[in-house]
Enzyme design. Structure first.
Site, PDB file in Angstrom:
ATOM      1  N   GLU A 200      26.264  38.888  42.540  1.00  0.00           N
ATOM      2  CA  GLU A 200      25.967  39.684  43.735  1.00  0.00           C
ATOM      3  C   GLU A 200      24.468  39.948  43.857  1.00  0.00           C
ATOM      4  OE1 GLU A 200      28.373  43.237  43.737  1.00  0.00           O
ATOM      5  OE2 GLU A 200      30.131  42.184  44.518  1.00  0.00           O
TER       6      GLU A 200
ATOM      7  N   GLU B 293      35.424  37.655  44.902  1.00  0.00           N
ATOM      8  CA  GLU B 293      35.696  39.047  44.537  1.00  0.00           C
ATOM      9  C   GLU B 293      36.041  39.844  45.783  1.00  0.00           C
ATOM     10  OE1 GLU B 293      32.891  40.853  41.763  1.00  0.00           O
ATOM     11  OE2 GLU B 293      33.074  42.749  42.848  1.00  0.00           O
TER      12      GLU B 293
END
Length: 359
Positions: free
Chosen positions: A192, A284
């Site tokens: 991320e 995710e």
């Protein structure tokens, strides 16, 4: 996105196509029987494999590749993998056991396990060799049960993946060397990214992908996007920056993350638009807020799942642990026991996502 910054105690070429075929044949012959579906798990024991009754996801699909905007199997057919992500293995290794993976493969009928190796927060940087070996142990266990494995380089803070460039090169060299002849891996090179430009993420990707390709030229690589893998939406941008300036590499997909209680129409629309132009893998997501906490929004979550099913977008849900947060699928304390099957050991989110994977 999911700010996992507290400890749990806090509460293709021609040669490439030939190699795809060879790997697929090896998969069908070597894995088709050995990794056929395991018998249902009984409380207290991890059972031995039963006689083969059906092909596992890995045996059935073989080497994956990106064809157009889709993830495709060794026969060139579009496929969508559905499964779970581990939590950080520095905290929740006890949740990734023979019994829990038997349950994931047979009771949940998952296609894929995402193995999350945190870089900081007590993770890889504290013991590179140890965390590499731990990740490989879990990847091997997923393969033994006929599931694919996403090798997740879980960089989070700092948000610039270039801060861990040297570590990433070391980690992915080791991983690609080990799995260069195995059809069951996908490499997620930056979990991320945040607070950093797309051009910086692209530069990082174009340095890491050749490291993997030097060892494993065939496997799919998953590239993180800006603003916690939201295609920039969480920092006021959108997918156009990737569409207009893609990573210079083939056989790659771009990642998208969402948490349904926090990420509403703008995020859903971005995923829809981006997947019209780019190959996307949702590595995710959660049914809660961006911290993986709070009430579940199953209605919004189902809208995302309906979109992903319609467009054949693969996904892994966060997370396969017994963390106290609502986003962990198991009730707190489950990982200290031996019963992993059915719904009695699951939180509300676990019951919901297990059913979606089984479907």
């Amino acid at each position: 996105m999911y700010q996992r910054t507290t400890s749990p105690t806090e509460p293709a070429s021609t040669a490439g196509r030939r190699r795809f075929t060879r790997k697929a044949l090896l998969t069908a012959s070597a894995l088709g029987v050995v990794t056929a579906l395991l018998a249902p798990v009984r409380a207290g024991a991890a059972p031995a494999p039963a006689a083969p009754t059906a092909a596992t996801p890995l045996a059935a699909n073989g080497q994956l590749s990106v064809c157009g905007r889709q993830l495709c199997n060794a026969s060139g057919q579009a496929v969508a993998l559905n499964g779970m992500s581990t939590h950080g293995t520095q905290w929740y290794a006890q949740c990734v056991t023979d019994g829990s993976l038997n349950a994931l493969a047979t009771d949940w009928r998952a296609d894929v396990l995402r193995v999350s190796t945190y870089v900081q927060e007590g993770g890889y940087e504290t013991d590179p060799a140890g965390f590499t070996a731990r990740a490989q142990k879990f990847i091997d266990a997923a393969h033994a049960r006929g599931m694919y494995a996403v090798i997740d380089w879980h960089m989070l803070t700092p948000g610039d993946p270039n801060a861990n460039l040297a570590r990433a090169k070391t980690f992915f060299t080791a991983m690609a060397k080990k799995y260069k002849d195995h059809p069951g891996v996908l490499y997620e090179i930056a979990n991320e990214p945040s607070g950093v430009s797309w051009s910086a993420i692209k530069s990082y990707s174009e340095q890491i992908i050749p490291v993997i390709r030097a060892q494993d030229p065939d496997a799919v690589v998953l590239v993180g996007t800006r603003a916690w893998s939201s295609f920039g939406v969480s920092e006021g941008s959108n997918e156009s920056e990737v569409v207009n300036n893609p990573v210079r590499a083939s056989n790659i997909m771009y990642t998208f993350h969402f948490y349904a209680a926090s990420h509403r129409e703008a995020y859903l629309s971005a995923l829809d638009r981006a997947s019209d132009k780019l190959p996307v893998f949702v590595t995710e997501f959660g049914t809660q807020n961006y911290a993986g906490e709070g009430a579940n929004d199953f209605a919004m979550s189902q809208r995302y799942l309906d979109l992903m099913k319609r467009k054949k977008i693969s996904w892994t849900n966060w997370n396969y642990s017994d963390d106290h947060r609502s986003g962990a699928v198991f009730k707190t304390g489950t990982c200290n026991g031996s019963n992993w099957t059915g719904t009695g050991v699951l939180k509300e989110a676990g019951v919901w996502i297990r059913e979606r994977i089984r479907q």
